[in-house]
Design a protein around this motif. Sequence first.
Motif, PDB file in Angstrom:
ATOM      1  N   ASP A  74       0.821  -1.218   0.000  1.00 31.60           N
ATOM      2  CA  ASP A  74       0.000   0.000   0.000  1.00 31.60           C
ATOM      3  C   ASP A  74       0.853   1.265   0.000  1.00 31.60           C
ATOM      4  O   ASP A  74       0.355   2.352   0.308  1.00 31.60           O
ATOM      5  CB  ASP A  74      -0.935   0.029   1.222  1.00 31.60           C
ATOM      6  N   LEU A  75       2.116   1.132  -0.347  1.00 28.59           N
ATOM      7  CA  LEU A  75       3.044   2.265  -0.268  1.00 28.59           C
ATOM      8  C   LEU A  75       2.611   3.439  -1.141  1.00 28.59           C
ATOM      9  O   LEU A  75       2.770   4.598  -0.761  1.00 28.59           O
ATOM     10  CB  LEU A  75       4.443   1.800  -0.684  1.00 28.59           C
ATOM     11  N   ALA A  76       2.048   3.145  -2.305  1.00 29.45           N
ATOM     12  CA  ALA A  76       1.629   4.211  -3.228  1.00 29.45           C
ATOM     13  C   ALA A  76       0.582   5.126  -2.608  1.00 29.45           C
ATOM     14  O   ALA A  76       0.405   6.273  -3.037  1.00 29.45           O
ATOM     15  CB  ALA A  76       1.085   3.603  -4.519  1.00 29.45           C
ATOM     16  N   GLU A  77      -0.104   4.658  -1.572  1.00 26.79           N
ATOM     17  CA  GLU A  77      -1.166   5.443  -0.954  1.00 26.79           C
ATOM     18  C   GLU A  77      -0.642   6.664  -0.222  1.00 26.79           C
ATOM     19  O   GLU A  77      -1.412   7.567   0.122  1.00 26.79           O
ATOM     20  CB  GLU A  77      -2.005   4.546  -0.036  1.00 26.79           C
ATOM     21  N   CYS A  78       0.680   6.742   0.001  1.00 24.40           N
ATOM     22  CA  CYS A  78       1.236   7.949   0.610  1.00 24.40           C
ATOM     23  C   CYS A  78       1.150   9.129  -0.361  1.00 24.40           C
ATOM     24  O   CYS A  78       1.246  10.283   0.050  1.00 24.40           O
ATOM     25  CB  CYS A  78       2.689   7.726   1.052  1.00 24.40           C
ATOM     26  N   ILE A  79       0.932   8.839  -1.654  1.00 22.52           N
ATOM     27  CA  ILE A  79       0.773   9.874  -2.672  1.00 22.52           C
ATOM     28  C   ILE A  79      -0.667   9.972  -3.155  1.00 22.52           C
ATOM     29  O   ILE A  79      -1.245  11.056  -3.218  1.00 22.52           O
ATOM     30  CB  ILE A  79       1.709   9.610  -3.875  1.00 22.52           C
ATOM     31  N   VAL A  80      -1.286   8.819  -3.457  1.00 18.85           N
ATOM     32  CA  VAL A  80      -2.625   8.839  -4.073  1.00 18.85           C
ATOM     33  C   VAL A  80      -3.759   8.716  -3.059  1.00 18.85           C
ATOM     34  O   VAL A  80      -4.925   8.942  -3.390  1.00 18.85           O
ATOM     35  CB  VAL A  80      -2.765   7.720  -5.134  1.00 18.85           C
ATOM     36  N   GLY A  81      -3.435   8.361  -1.814  1.00 17.01           N
ATOM     37  CA  GLY A  81      -4.474   8.134  -0.824  1.00 17.01           C
ATOM     38  C   GLY A  81      -5.026   6.724  -0.914  1.00 17.01           C
ATOM     39  O   GLY A  81      -4.669   5.947  -1.807  1.00 17.01           O
ATOM     40  N   ASP A  82      -5.907   6.377   0.009  1.00 13.45           N
ATOM     41  CA  ASP A  82      -6.503   5.040   0.064  1.00 13.45           C
ATOM     42  C   ASP A  82      -7.791   5.038  -0.752  1.00 13.45           C
ATOM     43  O   ASP A  82      -8.852   5.440  -0.261  1.00 13.45           O
ATOM     44  CB  ASP A  82      -6.777   4.657   1.524  1.00 13.45           C
ATOM     45  N   LEU A  83      -7.682   4.597  -1.997  1.00 14.88           N
ATOM     46  CA  LEU A  83      -8.835   4.593  -2.898  1.00 14.88           C
ATOM     47  C   LEU A  83      -9.597   3.281  -2.774  1.00 14.88           C
ATOM     48  O   LEU A  83      -9.025   2.200  -2.911  1.00 14.88           O
ATOM     49  CB  LEU A  83      -8.363   4.784  -4.353  1.00 14.88           C
ATOM     50  N   THR A  84     -10.896   3.368  -2.525  1.00 13.17           N
ATOM     51  CA  THR A  84     -11.741   2.182  -2.434  1.00 13.17           C
ATOM     52  C   THR A  84     -12.783   2.226  -3.554  1.00 13.17           C
ATOM     53  O   THR A  84     -12.945   3.268  -4.216  1.00 13.17           O
ATOM     54  CB  THR A  84     -12.479   2.128  -1.074  1.00 13.17           C
ATOM     55  N   PRO A  85     -13.513   1.124  -3.763  1.00 11.50           N
ATOM     56  CA  PRO A  85     -14.566   1.126  -4.785  1.00 11.50           C
ATOM     57  C   PRO A  85     -15.621   2.217  -4.566  1.00 11.50           C
ATOM     58  O   PRO A  85     -16.336   2.598  -5.490  1.00 11.50           O
ATOM     59  CB  PRO A  85     -15.182  -0.267  -4.651  1.00 11.50           C
ATOM     60  N   HIS A  86     -15.711   2.739  -3.332  1.00  9.82           N
ATOM     61  CA  HIS A  86     -16.702   3.772  -3.020  1.00  9.82           C
ATOM     62  C   HIS A  86     -16.214   5.178  -3.366  1.00  9.82           C
ATOM     63  O   HIS A  86     -16.958   6.145  -3.194  1.00  9.82           O
ATOM     64  CB  HIS A  86     -17.068   3.710  -1.538  1.00  9.82           C
ATOM     65  N   CYS A  87     -14.973   5.285  -3.841  1.00  7.25           N
ATOM     66  CA  CYS A  87     -14.393   6.607  -4.114  1.00  7.25           C
ATOM     67  C   CYS A  87     -14.691   7.115  -5.525  1.00  7.25           C
ATOM     68  O   CYS A  87     -14.298   8.232  -5.869  1.00  7.25           O
ATOM     69  CB  CYS A  87     -12.879   6.567  -3.895  1.00  7.25           C
ATOM     70  N   GLY A  88     -15.355   6.299  -6.340  1.00  9.33           N
ATOM     71  CA  GLY A  88     -15.711   6.729  -7.687  1.00  9.33           C
ATOM     72  C   GLY A  88     -14.567   6.715  -8.679  1.00  9.33           C
ATOM     73  O   GLY A  88     -14.638   7.368  -9.721  1.00  9.33           O
ATOM     74  N   VAL A  89     -13.509   5.955  -8.354  1.00 10.36           N
ATOM     75  CA  VAL A  89     -12.361   5.831  -9.257  1.00 10.36           C
ATOM     76  C   VAL A  89     -12.366   4.417  -9.839  1.00 10.36           C
ATOM     77  O   VAL A  89     -12.394   3.435  -9.099  1.00 10.36           O
ATOM     78  CB  VAL A  89     -11.031   6.094  -8.516  1.00 10.36           C
ATOM     79  N   ALA A  90     -12.344   4.314 -11.156  1.00 13.03           N
ATOM     80  CA  ALA A  90     -12.362   3.007 -11.815  1.00 13.03           C
ATOM     81  C   ALA A  90     -11.120   2.206 -11.426  1.00 13.03           C
ATOM     82  O   ALA A  90     -10.051   2.798 -11.207  1.00 13.03           O
ATOM     83  CB  ALA A  90     -12.413   3.175 -13.335  1.00 13.03           C
ATOM     84  N   PRO A  91     -11.238   0.880 -11.339  1.00 12.74           N
ATOM     85  CA  PRO A  91     -10.075   0.052 -10.974  1.00 12.74           C
ATOM     86  C   PRO A  91      -8.854   0.299 -11.852  1.00 12.74           C
ATOM     87  O   PRO A  91      -7.725   0.335 -11.356  1.00 12.74           O
ATOM     88  CB  PRO A  91     -10.604  -1.376 -11.149  1.00 12.74           C
TER      89      PRO A  91
END
Length: 200
Positions: A74-91
Amino acid sequence: MALVEHGKILEFLELVGRLKHIKRTGWVLCDINDCETIAGHMYRMGLMTFLLTEENNPTKLDRFKCLQIALIHDLAECIVGDLTPHCGVAPEEKHRREEEAMKQIAELTGIAGDRMYNLFMEYETQSSPEAKFAKDLDRYDMILQAFEYEKRENSPKILEEFFTATYGKFNHPFIQDLAKELYKQRDEFAKNHLAKVTTS
């Protein structure tokens, strides 16, 4: 090592330090107070790799590699944040953003960064037994955390969606056994709670 490289390493450490403070989105969306951070999640995943022994690791998974994947998945989340299916971002977009973030992170640390990037991609593509085990750990830590919150709030089954999303998806026998024990304790907690409510 040149001074400029030390500066990049400091930038890297400050970046990953963010993970100690970013709360996991799934719990925030469920209005869980004082919920865990991304770093807390990865820390317990890392510790779980130490539980692999000669007895429960028949396929001889590389424990050190499992630990490394757990600590960077989950290291990338320090830049992009914790994106879940509820965030409206396509996989696909989520994957693109995270891969780009990992490239940025890798550039700060040279060969060490290359290793982290490769392990991240291994996890994303589930291309090794160790990556698959780390995915089991990721899912298991999530339901374990959910159960801990249910107990803390004294509210059985309020986080059922996390169990539904992971049920039947554990592959490693050791994690399957841990999941069965968790399910058993969770059912007992719900029964005991119901008994107290009906007798009060």
